[in-house]
Motif scaffolding. Structure first.
Motif, short mmCIF file in Angstrom:
data_model
loop_
_atom_site.label_atom_id
_atom_site.label_comp_id
_atom_site.label_asym_id
_atom_site.label_seq_id
_atom_site.Cartn_x
_atom_site.Cartn_y
_atom_site.Cartn_z
N PRO A 72 33.74 45.76 24.89
CA PRO A 72 34.13 46.79 25.86
C PRO A 72 35.64 46.97 25.87
O PRO A 72 36.40 46.01 25.70
CB PRO A 72 33.64 46.23 27.21
CG PRO A 72 33.53 44.76 26.99
CD PRO A 72 33.20 44.57 25.54
N LEU A 73 36.06 48.18 26.05
CA LEU A 73 37.48 48.47 26.13
C LEU A 73 37.98 48.13 27.53
O LEU A 73 37.31 48.39 28.52
CB LEU A 73 37.75 49.94 25.84
CG LEU A 73 37.42 50.42 24.44
CD1 LEU A 73 37.64 51.93 24.33
CD2 LEU A 73 38.27 49.70 23.43
N GLU A 74 39.14 47.54 27.60
CA GLU A 74 39.71 47.20 28.89
C GLU A 74 41.10 47.81 28.99
O GLU A 74 41.83 47.87 28.01
CB GLU A 74 39.83 45.67 29.03
CG GLU A 74 38.49 44.97 29.06
CD GLU A 74 38.65 43.47 29.20
OE1 GLU A 74 39.77 43.02 29.53
OE2 GLU A 74 37.67 42.77 28.99
N HIS A 75 41.43 48.26 30.18
CA HIS A 75 42.76 48.77 30.42
C HIS A 75 43.73 47.61 30.45
O HIS A 75 43.41 46.52 30.93
CB HIS A 75 42.84 49.52 31.76
CG HIS A 75 42.06 50.79 31.76
ND1 HIS A 75 42.50 51.92 31.14
CD2 HIS A 75 40.87 51.12 32.31
CE1 HIS A 75 41.63 52.89 31.30
NE2 HIS A 75 40.61 52.43 32.01
N ALA A 82 51.55 48.92 40.79
CA ALA A 82 50.63 49.99 40.44
C ALA A 82 49.47 50.01 41.41
O ALA A 82 49.19 49.03 42.11
CB ALA A 82 50.12 49.80 39.02
N ARG A 83 48.78 51.14 41.44
CA ARG A 83 47.60 51.30 42.28
C ARG A 83 46.44 51.67 41.37
O ARG A 83 46.57 52.50 40.47
CB ARG A 83 47.86 52.40 43.30
CG ARG A 83 46.73 52.56 44.30
CD ARG A 83 47.07 53.59 45.32
NE ARG A 83 47.13 54.88 44.65
CZ ARG A 83 47.52 55.99 45.22
NH1 ARG A 83 47.93 55.99 46.45
NH2 ARG A 83 47.54 57.13 44.55
N ALA A 84 45.30 51.02 41.58
CA ALA A 84 44.14 51.27 40.72
C ALA A 84 43.56 52.65 41.01
O ALA A 84 43.49 53.09 42.15
CB ALA A 84 43.07 50.21 40.95
N LEU A 85 43.17 53.36 39.95
CA LEU A 85 42.52 54.65 40.10
C LEU A 85 41.06 54.44 40.42
O LEU A 85 40.47 53.41 40.06
CB LEU A 85 42.66 55.47 38.82
CG LEU A 85 44.07 55.93 38.49
CD1 LEU A 85 44.09 56.58 37.11
CD2 LEU A 85 44.58 56.89 39.53
N PRO A 86 40.41 55.38 41.10
CA PRO A 86 39.00 55.19 41.45
C PRO A 86 38.11 55.16 40.22
O PRO A 86 38.39 55.79 39.21
CB PRO A 86 38.68 56.40 42.33
CG PRO A 86 39.76 57.38 42.09
CD PRO A 86 40.95 56.61 41.63
N GLY A 90 41.78 53.15 35.34
CA GLY A 90 43.14 52.80 34.98
C GLY A 90 43.99 52.57 36.21
O GLY A 90 43.49 52.27 37.29
N PHE A 91 45.29 52.74 36.02
CA PHE A 91 46.24 52.47 37.09
C PHE A 91 47.24 53.60 37.17
O PHE A 91 47.56 54.26 36.19
CB PHE A 91 46.98 51.16 36.83
CG PHE A 91 46.09 49.96 36.88
CD1 PHE A 91 45.87 49.32 38.09
CD2 PHE A 91 45.46 49.48 35.75
CE1 PHE A 91 45.05 48.22 38.15
CE2 PHE A 91 44.65 48.39 35.80
CZ PHE A 91 44.43 47.75 37.02
#
Length: 155
Positions: A72-75, A82-86, A90-91
């Motif tokens: 699996p690809l991971e960010h 940073a703030r996590a995107l829903p 990502g961030f």
């Protein structure tokens, strides 16, 4: 790629193999005109242009490798606030203070203004046979009025 010929691959495995074979031939056997060598020679991977027979011998003598495992690809984790995107997409980096890479370049002060020189000051003395192109001035013209309708006839 877009099935414009009869030689397209109908299965994904065969298509991957055909594309890999094409890239291998391009990198090892085809001399690029702008480089005058193959891309593999330019990268330092080989010292000569491969012939098609040499390429096929190397491909057929190589044992089949393992099938790659999907992972699996991971960010990547952010190294700044940073703030996590829903949805785990990502961030969003939070900018709290200007970083050196985002800082505006310093503006150099303007040089002191130079007094403008008018062309009339540099004009040659009157009666001089030399013509000064910088002292030429256009003649003022009266603004021309355009009319959409002709003037009425005089009565």
């Amino acid at each position: 790629m877009r099935r414009l010929s009869y030689a397209f691959s109908k299965s994904p495995e065969h298509h991957r193999a055909a594309v890999a074979l094409h890239y291998t031939y391009f990198n090892l056997c085809l001399t690029v005109r702008t480089l005058r060598v193959t891309p593999a020679m330019e990268a330092g991977l080989t010292g000569h242009v491969w012939s098609l027979e040499e390429l096929l011998d190397a491909i057929l003598s190589e044992p089949p490798g393992e099938k790659p495992q999907r992972e699996p690809l991971e960010h990547r984790q952010p190294d700044a606030p940073a703030r996590a995107l829903p949805g785990g997409r990502g961030f969003l980096r939070l900018v709290t203070a200007p970083t050196p890479s985002l800082r505006r370049p310093t503006v150099q002060p303007d040089p002191p203004p130079v007094a403008p020189v008018t062309p009339a000051q540099d004009a040659p003395p009157a009666g001089s046979p030399q013509m000064d192109l910088f002292s030429w001035r256009s003649k003022p013209r009266a603004p021309e009025q355009l009319s959409l309708f002709p003037d009425p006839p005089p009565e």
